[in-house]
Design an enzyme around this catalytic site. Structure first.
Site, PDB file in Angstrom:
ATOM      1  N   THR A  75       7.046  -5.834  -2.870  1.00 48.04           N
ATOM      2  CA  THR A  75       7.229  -7.116  -2.142  1.00 48.04           C
ATOM      3  C   THR A  75       6.070  -8.097  -2.315  1.00 48.04           C
ATOM      4  O   THR A  75       6.010  -9.106  -1.610  1.00 48.04           O
ATOM      5  CB  THR A  75       7.402  -6.855  -0.624  1.00 48.04           C
ATOM      6  OG1 THR A  75       6.173  -6.280  -0.124  1.00 48.04           O
ATOM      7  CG2 THR A  75       8.565  -5.943  -0.325  1.00 48.04           C
TER       8      THR A  75
ATOM      9  N   ASP B 230       7.922  -1.264  -0.198  1.00 42.44           N
ATOM     10  CA  ASP B 230       6.454  -1.228  -0.189  1.00 42.44           C
ATOM     11  C   ASP B 230       5.900  -2.611   0.121  1.00 42.44           C
ATOM     12  O   ASP B 230       6.220  -3.581  -0.564  1.00 42.44           O
ATOM     13  CB  ASP B 230       5.958  -0.787  -1.575  1.00 42.44           C
ATOM     14  CG  ASP B 230       4.440  -0.822  -1.664  1.00 42.44           C
ATOM     15  OD1 ASP B 230       3.813   0.138  -1.195  1.00 42.44           O
ATOM     16  OD2 ASP B 230       3.885  -1.823  -2.179  1.00 42.44           O
TER      17      ASP B 230
ATOM     18  N   TYR C 181      -0.538  -8.875   1.436  1.00 43.44           N
ATOM     19  CA  TYR C 181       0.388  -9.740   0.696  1.00 43.44           C
ATOM     20  C   TYR C 181       0.702 -11.014   1.489  1.00 43.44           C
ATOM     21  O   TYR C 181       1.339 -10.979   2.531  1.00 43.44           O
ATOM     22  CB  TYR C 181       1.687  -8.991   0.341  1.00 43.44           C
ATOM     23  CG  TYR C 181       1.460  -7.743  -0.509  1.00 43.44           C
ATOM     24  CD1 TYR C 181       0.261  -7.546  -1.202  1.00 43.44           C
ATOM     25  CD2 TYR C 181       2.435  -6.763  -0.625  1.00 43.44           C
ATOM     26  CE1 TYR C 181       0.043  -6.414  -1.973  1.00 43.44           C
ATOM     27  CE2 TYR C 181       2.221  -5.624  -1.397  1.00 43.44           C
ATOM     28  CZ  TYR C 181       1.021  -5.455  -2.058  1.00 43.44           C
ATOM     29  OH  TYR C 181       0.819  -4.328  -2.816  1.00 43.44           O
TER      30      TYR C 181
ATOM     31  N   GLN D 108      -0.873   5.650  -4.746  1.00 45.14           N
ATOM     32  CA  GLN D 108      -0.132   4.568  -5.407  1.00 45.14           C
ATOM     33  C   GLN D 108      -1.045   3.911  -6.433  1.00 45.14           C
ATOM     34  O   GLN D 108      -2.115   3.408  -6.069  1.00 45.14           O
ATOM     35  CB  GLN D 108       0.330   3.533  -4.364  1.00 45.14           C
ATOM     36  CG  GLN D 108       1.143   2.432  -5.000  1.00 45.14           C
ATOM     37  CD  GLN D 108       1.635   1.384  -4.005  1.00 45.14           C
ATOM     38  OE1 GLN D 108       1.316   0.199  -4.134  1.00 45.14           O
ATOM     39  NE2 GLN D 108       2.421   1.795  -3.027  1.00 45.14           N
TER      40      GLN D 108
ATOM     41  N   LYS E  18       8.158  -8.166 -24.212  1.00 43.49           N
ATOM     42  CA  LYS E  18       7.694  -7.668 -25.519  1.00 43.49           C
ATOM     43  C   LYS E  18       8.897  -7.430 -26.454  1.00 43.49           C
ATOM     44  O   LYS E  18       9.794  -6.648 -26.115  1.00 43.49           O
ATOM     45  CB  LYS E  18       6.903  -6.366 -25.350  1.00 43.49           C
ATOM     46  CG  LYS E  18       5.565  -6.596 -24.657  1.00 43.49           C
ATOM     47  CD  LYS E  18       4.632  -5.429 -24.844  1.00 43.49           C
ATOM     48  CE  LYS E  18       3.290  -5.687 -24.186  1.00 43.49           C
ATOM     49  NZ  LYS E  18       2.445  -6.662 -24.872  1.00 43.49           N
TER      50      LYS E  18
END
Ligand code: NAP
Length: 277
Positions: free
Chosen positions: A19, A48, A53, A163, A202
């Protein structure tokens, strides 16, 4: 369906939802909420987030998204290292719960190694567990030395996850951190699993994916969760992206494709410092 097991009892599908940056642009909020809810519907039940954030804005969006479906979600948030004293962790958790509109987190992470003694955060995590405010706790961005220090700290062996950054272009953990975690039965949460979308641009990945009738995101994500004990947490801000990503849970890559991916994105040949984004 591929899954991981936290603390030997909570089984969660091996694809969750990130998030970071959600909530930054108010005009995107409805799409972000719809994406998170659709993701949960499709089995991406781990969400998460972090107090960091958008300084709480992401947690608020997540709170709105999960209000009607809280019990279907495995909710993860993180305490900033600067806040991770005993008292600081307790109050950071309280503030996260309030922004998320819930009375409990399923997993609470120490965001990255910081200035305060680990004992303090662990004591706070244990207190929060006793109060029913968090179910499990874990760490993030801990390298093998940080993990060794954690395991040698009282209560540190109750860590439920680490994590870390992991994707086809960031394979350093395969040298040391990942085999050690697998030996310890510690699930790894792979963040930025498509390298914030840079990886899926890519041409070599796109070409291989197209030959398999997959998108580059699906190929990159299915590679991450092909190994046991890893959950990927891509962030998708639209229903279309989340639906595309969710398909990954049904994909198994052949040995030939894995070998081709090793050729295009070689595994590490020596120990390197843990990378962070
Ligand atoms: P990421 O998941 O690798 O990439 C996110 C980007 O990919 C977004 O721009 C998203 O765009 C795009 N995207 C997603 N699915 C796509 C698809 N199918 N096709 C095309 N584009 C797609 O990067 P991340 O957000 O850095 O990492 C994931 C989560 O890990 C974070 O959100 C956060 O929860 C966590 N994280 C943790 C740490 C830590 O220190 N612990 C650090 C970084 C991240 P749209 O939004 O437009 O869909």
């Amino acid at each position: 369906m591929k899954s991981v097991i936290f603390a030997e009892r909570d089984e969660v599908p091996a694809l969750g939802q990130g998030t970071w940056y959600m909530g930054d642009d108010p005009s995107r909020k409805a799409d972000e909420i719809a994406a998170l809810r659709r993701g949960v519907e499709l089995g991406l039940k781990l969400i998460d987030t972090a107090e960091m954030y958008g300084s709480g804005k992401s947690e608020r969006v997540v709170g709105e998204a999960i209000a009607p479906i809280r019990d279907e979600v495995f909710l993860v948030s993180k305490v900033l290292p600067y806040n991770a004293t005993y008292e600081g962790t307790l109050s950071a958790c309280e503030a996260s719960l309030s922004r998320l509109g819930t009375d409990r987190l399923d997993l609470y992470l120490y965001h990255w190694p910081g200035p305060h003694p680990l004992e303090e955060a662990i004591a706070a995590f244990e207190e929060l567990q006793q109060q029913g405010k968090i179910r499990h706790w874990g760490v993030s961005n801990f390298d093998p030395n940080d993990m060794a220090e954690l395991y040698s700290t009282a209560g540190g062996d109750r860590v439920a996850t680490n994590q870390v950054l992991y994707n086809l272009t960031r394979r350093g953990i395969e040298w040391d951190l990942l085999p050690q975690a697998q030996e310890d039965d510690l699930p790894i949460m792979a963040y930025s699993p498509i390298e914030q979308a840079r990886l899926i641009a890519k041409p070599e990945l796109k070409k291989l994916a197209a030959s398999l009738d997959l998108t580059a995101a699906q190929l990159a994500l299915s590679w991450v969760i092909q190994r046991t004990g890893i959950i990927a947490i891509p962030k998708a801000g639209s229903v279309a992206h989340v639906e595309e990503n969710a398909h990954t849970l049904d994909i198994t890559l052949s040995a030939e494709i894995l070998a081709e991916l090793d050729r295009l994105f070689p595994p590490p040949t020596r120990a390197t410092s843990l990378e962070m984004i």
